[in-house]
Design a protein around this motif. Structure first.
Motif, short mmCIF file in Angstrom:
data_model
loop_
_atom_site.label_atom_id
_atom_site.label_comp_id
_atom_site.label_asym_id
_atom_site.label_seq_id
_atom_site.Cartn_x
_atom_site.Cartn_y
_atom_site.Cartn_z
N ARG A 1 -18.95 -19.85 27.83
CA ARG A 1 -18.51 -18.50 27.45
C ARG A 1 -17.60 -17.88 28.50
O ARG A 1 -16.80 -17.00 28.19
N HIS A 2 -17.70 -18.35 29.73
CA HIS A 2 -16.97 -17.71 30.82
C HIS A 2 -15.72 -18.47 31.25
O HIS A 2 -15.02 -18.02 32.16
N THR A 3 -15.43 -19.60 30.62
CA THR A 3 -14.22 -20.33 31.01
C THR A 3 -13.14 -20.18 29.94
O THR A 3 -13.39 -20.40 28.76
N PRO A 4 -11.93 -19.80 30.34
CA PRO A 4 -10.84 -19.67 29.38
C PRO A 4 -10.13 -20.99 29.08
O PRO A 4 -9.36 -21.07 28.13
N ARG A 5 -10.36 -22.00 29.89
CA ARG A 5 -9.70 -23.30 29.67
C ARG A 5 -10.38 -24.03 28.53
O ARG A 5 -11.57 -24.35 28.59
N GLU A 6 -9.63 -24.34 27.46
CA GLU A 6 -10.22 -24.89 26.25
C GLU A 6 -10.87 -26.25 26.48
O GLU A 6 -11.92 -26.55 25.90
N SER A 7 -10.27 -27.10 27.30
CA SER A 7 -10.84 -28.42 27.53
C SER A 7 -12.21 -28.31 28.21
O SER A 7 -13.16 -29.00 27.83
N ILE A 8 -12.31 -27.44 29.21
CA ILE A 8 -13.57 -27.29 29.95
C ILE A 8 -14.61 -26.57 29.09
O ILE A 8 -15.80 -26.87 29.15
N LYS A 9 -14.14 -25.63 28.27
CA LYS A 9 -15.06 -24.97 27.34
C LYS A 9 -15.68 -25.98 26.39
O LYS A 9 -16.91 -25.99 26.17
N ALA A 10 -14.85 -26.88 25.84
CA ALA A 10 -15.38 -27.92 24.94
C ALA A 10 -16.35 -28.83 25.69
O ALA A 10 -17.40 -29.20 25.16
N LEU A 11 -16.01 -29.19 26.93
CA LEU A 11 -16.89 -30.03 27.73
C LEU A 11 -18.25 -29.37 27.91
O LEU A 11 -19.29 -30.01 27.70
N PHE A 12 -18.26 -28.10 28.31
CA PHE A 12 -19.54 -27.41 28.55
C PHE A 12 -20.36 -27.27 27.27
O PHE A 12 -21.59 -27.39 27.29
N LEU A 13 -19.68 -27.03 26.15
CA LEU A 13 -20.41 -26.95 24.87
C LEU A 13 -20.99 -28.31 24.50
O LEU A 13 -22.10 -28.40 23.98
N GLN A 14 -20.23 -29.38 24.77
CA GLN A 14 -20.75 -30.73 24.53
C GLN A 14 -21.95 -31.02 25.42
O GLN A 14 -22.94 -31.63 24.98
N MET A 15 -21.87 -30.59 26.68
CA MET A 15 -22.98 -30.79 27.61
C MET A 15 -24.22 -30.05 27.12
O MET A 15 -25.34 -30.56 27.21
N ALA A 16 -24.01 -28.83 26.63
CA ALA A 16 -25.14 -28.06 26.10
C ALA A 16 -25.76 -28.78 24.91
O ALA A 16 -27.00 -28.89 24.81
N ASP A 17 -24.91 -29.29 24.02
CA ASP A 17 -25.42 -30.03 22.86
C ASP A 17 -26.18 -31.28 23.28
O ASP A 17 -27.22 -31.62 22.70
N GLU A 18 -25.67 -31.97 24.29
CA GLU A 18 -26.34 -33.18 24.77
C GLU A 18 -27.68 -32.83 25.40
O GLU A 18 -28.66 -33.58 25.25
N SER A 19 -27.74 -31.72 26.12
CA SER A 19 -29.01 -31.29 26.70
C SER A 19 -30.03 -30.99 25.60
O SER A 19 -31.21 -31.30 25.74
N VAL A 20 -29.55 -30.40 24.52
CA VAL A 20 -30.44 -30.14 23.37
C VAL A 20 -30.92 -31.46 22.78
O VAL A 20 -32.10 -31.60 22.43
#
Length: 320
Positions: free
Chosen positions: A47-66
């Motif tokens: 939510r706090h990163t404006p860079r789209e690539s890193i935002k996608a990475l962090f969302l993927q990491m969250a999904d993987e943690s789930v």
């Protein structure tokens, strides 16, 4: 493991001493709660990163943690069907040791470095615990946990390596000149596409992955996806159809400021032959340059001959 500070070493030792003699039930419980916390934290970072690539990475990491949480919880219920995970008094192994660092940095590479250190710290901690576990069952669980964290580390490292390459070029992905670029790594090609999207009029991805899988990966609904299938499946295009639609693809690029990614180019070459496939992307390359658009081509290098790859390198600027 790279050297760590005395403070982190003490922190690691506290975790190890606390968990080494715990039961499998307690170890699984500890890991389950840690994965929940990690998922929440990566969503916060996204939510706090404006860079789209890193935002996608962090969302993927969250999904993987789930997903990790679900796998661990299913294992817990299989072993203890009438029980729920229990709270374990032990310092958290993920995120917490690096939390102040995450919050204070504003440089993407530095932030990713801390993310990698966090995942590597967790991996190494579980690895040491697997060597010191008091039972074989506990050892197996610790090995599995260590492997999960290694997967996370490698995923973050790929994004870090890409941004480090652009740092060395003294530029950023979104500042690339219009033209044609070649990638041997599909994930890095996707990251560049995401960062180029900020100023793009339209974005297209032609891939061997079906659209549903692509939407899950990109976390975007504003990308046009086309599924390259070697079979005539409804809603897909065959490699032959892709080559025959080169004129239409040129018209897309002609609009200007369009990003077009062709993945798995080696599959196209195997189906229609390298000569025809190359003629197609060479035409698209020229269109991208003339009309101020972007053509990104991913190809699996080991699946191509040295000569074929050399021809691609001669026509495209290589990234990654």
């Amino acid at each position: 493991m790279p050297p760590i500070s005395p403070e982190l070493r003490d922190y690691m030792n506290r975790i190890i001493e606390t968990l080494r003699d715990k039961s499998v039930k307690e170890i699984l419980s500890y890991a389950i709660f840690n994965e929940q916390e990690e998922a929440e934290y990566y969503r916060k970072l996204a939510r706090h990163t404006p860079r789209e690539s890193i935002k996608a990475l962090f969302l993927q990491m969250a999904d993987e943690s789930v997903e990790h949480y679900k796998r661990l919880y299913e294992l817990f219920k299989k072993l203890y069907p009438n029980e729920e995970p229990v709270e374990v008094e032990a310092p958290p192994v993920e995120v917490a040791p690096f939390y102040p660092k995450f919050e204070s940095v504003d440089d993407y590479l530095e932030a990713l470095e801390y993310c990698m250190k966090s995942e590597l710290f967790a991996k190494d901690t579980y690895e040491i615990l697997s060597q010191r576990a008091s039972s074989e069952d506990a050892r197996i669980v610790f090995v599995q946990l260590s492997n999960m964290e290694k997967e996370h580390y490698m995923r973050i490292k790929k994004a870090y390596d890409l941004l480090a390459e652009f740092r060395d070029r003294r530029t950023l992905p979104e500042n690339l000149e219009p033209g044609a670029y070649l990638f041997s790594d599909k994930v890095k090609a996707r990251y560049v596409l995401l960062d180029l999207m900020g100023n793009a009029e339209e974005t297209y991805v032609f891939s061997r992955d079906p659209p549903k899988k692509l939407r899950e990966w990109f976390k975007r609904e504003d990308i046009n996806f086309a599924w390259i299938s070697t079979a005539p499946i409804k809603g897909s295009i065959t490699p032959k159809m892709l080559i025959e639609s080169s004129t239409g693809m040129c018209e897309l690029l002609e609009k200007g400021n369009v990003v077009l990614l062709v993945e798995n180019f080696e599959v196209v070459t195997m189906s229609v032959g390298f000569k025809k496939a190359f003629e197609c992307i060479s035409l698209l390359r020229d269109a991208a340059i003339i009309y101020g658009s972007y053509l990104l081509v991913h190809a699996n290098r080991p699946a191509m001959s040295e000569r074929e790859w050399a021809v691609l390198e001669a026509e495209f600027e290589v990234i990654g």
